[in-house]
Motif scaffolding. Structure first.
Motif, PDB file in Angstrom:
ATOM      1  N   THR A 285      58.658  26.940  55.067  1.00 53.79           N
ATOM      2  CA  THR A 285      59.888  27.652  55.422  1.00 53.79           C
ATOM      3  C   THR A 285      60.307  28.707  54.397  1.00 53.79           C
ATOM      4  N   PRO A 286      60.252  28.425  53.078  1.00 50.75           N
ATOM      5  CA  PRO A 286      60.624  29.481  52.114  1.00 50.75           C
ATOM      6  C   PRO A 286      59.755  30.729  52.211  1.00 50.75           C
ATOM      7  N   LEU A 287      58.536  30.571  52.735  1.00 51.98           N
ATOM      8  CA  LEU A 287      57.629  31.705  52.839  1.00 51.98           C
ATOM      9  C   LEU A 287      57.982  32.632  54.007  1.00 51.98           C
ATOM     10  N   LEU A 288      58.907  32.194  54.873  1.00 54.61           N
ATOM     11  CA  LEU A 288      59.319  33.042  55.992  1.00 54.61           C
ATOM     12  C   LEU A 288      59.972  34.334  55.522  1.00 54.61           C
ATOM     13  N   THR A 289      60.506  34.302  54.339  1.00 57.27           N
ATOM     14  CA  THR A 289      61.085  35.522  53.775  1.00 57.27           C
ATOM     15  C   THR A 289      60.090  36.225  52.858  1.00 57.27           C
ATOM     16  N   GLY A 290      58.841  35.743  52.857  1.00 61.44           N
ATOM     17  CA  GLY A 290      57.792  36.350  52.042  1.00 61.44           C
ATOM     18  C   GLY A 290      57.683  35.674  50.694  1.00 61.44           C
ATOM     19  N   ALA A 291      56.483  35.617  50.155  1.00 59.36           N
ATOM     20  CA  ALA A 291      56.267  35.021  48.833  1.00 59.36           C
ATOM     21  C   ALA A 291      56.794  35.978  47.780  1.00 59.36           C
ATOM     22  N   SER A 292      57.839  35.573  47.066  1.00 57.57           N
ATOM     23  CA  SER A 292      58.510  36.478  46.127  1.00 57.57           C
ATOM     24  C   SER A 292      57.613  36.924  44.982  1.00 57.57           C
ATOM     25  N   GLN A 293      56.548  36.138  44.713  1.00 61.73           N
ATOM     26  CA  GLN A 293      55.666  36.510  43.595  1.00 61.73           C
ATOM     27  C   GLN A 293      54.732  37.667  43.952  1.00 61.73           C
ATOM     28  N   LEU A 294      54.669  38.020  45.227  1.00 60.91           N
ATOM     29  CA  LEU A 294      53.832  39.144  45.653  1.00 60.91           C
ATOM     30  C   LEU A 294      54.642  40.430  45.581  1.00 60.91           C
ATOM     31  N   GLU A 295      54.079  41.451  44.979  1.00 61.33           N
ATOM     32  CA  GLU A 295      54.817  42.700  44.762  1.00 61.33           C
ATOM     33  C   GLU A 295      54.804  43.610  45.986  1.00 61.33           C
ATOM     34  N   ASN A 296      53.733  43.536  46.767  1.00 60.59           N
ATOM     35  CA  ASN A 296      53.569  44.446  47.893  1.00 60.59           C
ATOM     36  C   ASN A 296      54.338  43.945  49.119  1.00 60.59           C
ATOM     37  N   GLU A 297      55.130  44.816  49.711  1.00 61.20           N
ATOM     38  CA  GLU A 297      55.949  44.429  50.868  1.00 61.20           C
ATOM     39  C   GLU A 297      55.091  43.982  52.050  1.00 61.20           C
ATOM     40  N   SER A 298      54.005  44.700  52.314  1.00 65.82           N
ATOM     41  CA  SER A 298      53.151  44.331  53.441  1.00 65.82           C
ATOM     42  C   SER A 298      52.473  42.985  53.204  1.00 65.82           C
ATOM     43  N   ASP A 299      52.146  42.673  51.938  1.00 65.06           N
ATOM     44  CA  ASP A 299      51.576  41.360  51.621  1.00 65.06           C
ATOM     45  C   ASP A 299      52.592  40.257  51.896  1.00 65.06           C
ATOM     46  N   ARG A 300      53.831  40.491  51.518  1.00 68.83           N
ATOM     47  CA  ARG A 300      54.883  39.500  51.773  1.00 68.83           C
ATOM     48  C   ARG A 300      55.089  39.309  53.274  1.00 68.83           C
ATOM     49  N   ALA A 301      55.010  40.398  54.023  1.00 69.37           N
ATOM     50  CA  ALA A 301      55.152  40.311  55.479  1.00 69.37           C
ATOM     51  C   ALA A 301      54.002  39.531  56.095  1.00 69.37           C
ATOM     52  N   ASP A 302      52.794  39.747  55.587  1.00 69.23           N
ATOM     53  CA  ASP A 302      51.618  39.028  56.076  1.00 69.23           C
ATOM     54  C   ASP A 302      51.778  37.521  55.850  1.00 69.23           C
ATOM     55  N   VAL A 303      52.269  37.163  54.661  1.00 69.56           N
ATOM     56  CA  VAL A 303      52.503  35.752  54.330  1.00 69.56           C
ATOM     57  C   VAL A 303      53.596  35.167  55.226  1.00 69.56           C
ATOM     58  N   ALA A 304      54.674  35.926  55.448  1.00 69.56           N
ATOM     59  CA  ALA A 304      55.755  35.452  56.313  1.00 69.56           C
ATOM     60  C   ALA A 304      55.247  35.157  57.721  1.00 69.56           C
ATOM     61  N   ALA A 305      54.384  36.035  58.233  1.00 76.01           N
ATOM     62  CA  ALA A 305      53.823  35.836  59.572  1.00 76.01           C
ATOM     63  C   ALA A 305      52.930  34.598  59.617  1.00 76.01           C
ATOM     64  N   ALA A 306      52.120  34.411  58.582  1.00 77.64           N
ATOM     65  CA  ALA A 306      51.236  33.233  58.531  1.00 77.64           C
ATOM     66  C   ALA A 306      52.042  31.941  58.455  1.00 77.64           C
ATOM     67  N   ALA A 307      53.133  31.959  57.668  1.00 78.26           N
ATOM     68  CA  ALA A 307      53.993  30.782  57.559  1.00 78.26           C
ATOM     69  C   ALA A 307      54.663  30.481  58.896  1.00 78.26           C
ATOM     70  N   ALA A 308      55.137  31.525  59.571  1.00 79.07           N
ATOM     71  CA  ALA A 308      55.784  31.347  60.876  1.00 79.07           C
ATOM     72  C   ALA A 308      54.819  30.715  61.869  1.00 79.07           C
ATOM     73  N   HIS A 309      53.583  31.215  61.881  1.00 75.60           N
ATOM     74  CA  HIS A 309      52.577  30.667  62.788  1.00 75.60           C
ATOM     75  C   HIS A 309      52.299  29.200  62.477  1.00 75.60           C
ATOM     76  N   ALA A 310      52.152  28.865  61.204  1.00 84.14           N
ATOM     77  CA  ALA A 310      51.866  27.482  60.821  1.00 84.14           C
ATOM     78  C   ALA A 310      53.004  26.559  61.232  1.00 84.14           C
ATOM     79  N   ILE A 311      54.237  26.981  61.036  1.00 82.24           N
ATOM     80  CA  ILE A 311      55.387  26.165  61.427  1.00 82.24           C
ATOM     81  C   ILE A 311      55.397  25.937  62.933  1.00 82.24           C
ATOM     82  N   LEU A 312      55.114  26.985  63.696  1.00 77.68           N
ATOM     83  CA  LEU A 312      55.073  26.855  65.154  1.00 77.68           C
ATOM     84  C   LEU A 312      53.987  25.883  65.595  1.00 77.68           C
ATOM     85  N   GLN A 313      52.817  25.949  64.956  1.00 76.05           N
ATOM     86  CA  GLN A 313      51.721  25.057  65.326  1.00 76.05           C
ATOM     87  C   GLN A 313      52.040  23.611  64.972  1.00 76.05           C
ATOM     88  N   ILE A 314      52.611  23.410  63.791  1.00 78.09           N
ATOM     89  CA  ILE A 314      53.001  22.051  63.390  1.00 78.09           C
ATOM     90  C   ILE A 314      54.063  21.511  64.346  1.00 78.09           C
TER      91      ILE A 314
END
Length: 319
Positions: A285-314
């Motif tokens: 769930t905290p990753l839905l707003t993106g991993a704060s340790q990643l500097e690149n905005e698109s990388d944070r968005a990619d992580v947020a999308a992956a976290a959202a998908h994993a939560i939905l599957q679980i």
């Protein structure tokens, strides 16, 4: 005695109503979280470009929410069909969102056409996508595929090998054996274990003995190895029998939530999407707003999308 009976019944009803309210609140929370995840994926799809956009589209398709994706990617195809690499992602999405075999084949034939063009600069992306879609190029051009398997460009050779697993049941067994050998061999360079481990997570079907060996190798892989997360992910998703190993694999896997590598976090999320349990939602769930340790905005968005998908599957497994 009558008074005691009345008191007991009141206590029982209070507890029962409390339990019902708790379940109702849990249900409402899960519904809200599901809506939040779908909204996050829609936001990434709308705001991001190229591969991050592709990943969000795929997650929505896999989660059963394909609305509007075909139309969006028909437009992407109109604009970017000549752009190497990204065109493969566009066709990959369109192939997966297609509802008719004839429509799907239009897009898979385009991907196959790039792979069969020895001058194309995005053959690696085509080979990977063919493997992910379960399409073997051997049936189309045996000689070119065999030559590609001997390529000095290792990712191209390895992704092509993975795609040939879908030639026949025997081919699948042979490819899994080769990838497992590479993953287990202590002398294999760490970088050369990444794709075999990544493929093993998706191919599945290894024996209990093999999954035990894979778990041992994954847990023993050095912490700074780029292959470690992929070995852990493959071992975790292929282990159905050894609970002790599974707990160790899970603990090692979720430690990557704070990794500084986007790829490592994405692989962790992919493994949890397959085998994660309800308690893993609090990690994601905290990753839905993106991993704060990643500097690149698109990388944070990619992580947020992956976290959202994993939560939905679980969530779909724990309803």
């Amino acid at each position: 005695m009558k008074l005691l009976s009345i008191v007991f019944n009141l206590i029982f009803m209070t507890v029962l109503l409390g339990a019902c309210n708790s379940k109702k609140q849990d249900f409402q929370s899960s519904v809200e979280l599901e809506k939040q995840c779908i909204a996050a994926l829609r936001d990434v799809l709308a705001a991001q470009q190229e591969w991050v956009k592709v990943h969000a589209a795929e997650y929505l398709i896999w989660a059963g929410h394909p609305e509007g994706i075909r139309e969006a990617y028909i437009e992407e195809e109109r604009m970017w069909a000549a752009k190497p690499q990204y065109r493969i992602g566009i066709w990959r999405v369109l192939a997966q969102v297609a509802t008719a075999d004839v429509d799907k084949q239009i897009w898979t034939d385009k991907i196959l056409g790039v792979f069969l063009d020895s001058t194309a600069t995005d053959r690696i992306h085509a080979a990977e996508t063919l493997a992910k879609l379960g399409i073997s190029p051997l049936k189309k051009d045996w000689k070119l595929t065999e030559n590609t398997l001997q390529s000095e460009i290792k990712p191209l050779a390895l992704y092509t090998l993975w795609s040939t697993a879908f030639t026949s049941p025997d081919s699948r067994a042979t490819v899994k054996a080769r990838f497992l050998k590479a993953a287990l061999n202590a002398d294999t360079e760490a970088a050369d274990k990444v794709i075999p481990a990544y493929a093993l997570r998706q191919l599945k079907g290894i024996s209990q003995e093999e999954s035990t060996m894979l778990a041992v190798a994954a847990l023993a892989e050095p912490a700074d190895s780029p292959a470690r997360i992929y070995l852990l992910s493959a071992a975790f998703t292929n282990n159905d029998h050894n609970l002790g190993q599974l707990e160790k694999l899970h603990a090692a896997l979720v430690s990557y939530k704070s990794a500084i590598s986007k790829g490592a976090i994405l692989e962790m999320a992919a493994a949890l999407a397959e085998r994660g349990k309800a308690e893993d939602i609090s990690i994601l769930t905290p990753l839905l707003t993106g991993a704060s340790q990643l500097e690149n905005e698109s990388d944070r968005a990619d992580v947020a999308a992956a976290a959202a998908h994993a939560i939905l599957q679980i969530g779909s497994r724990t309803e």
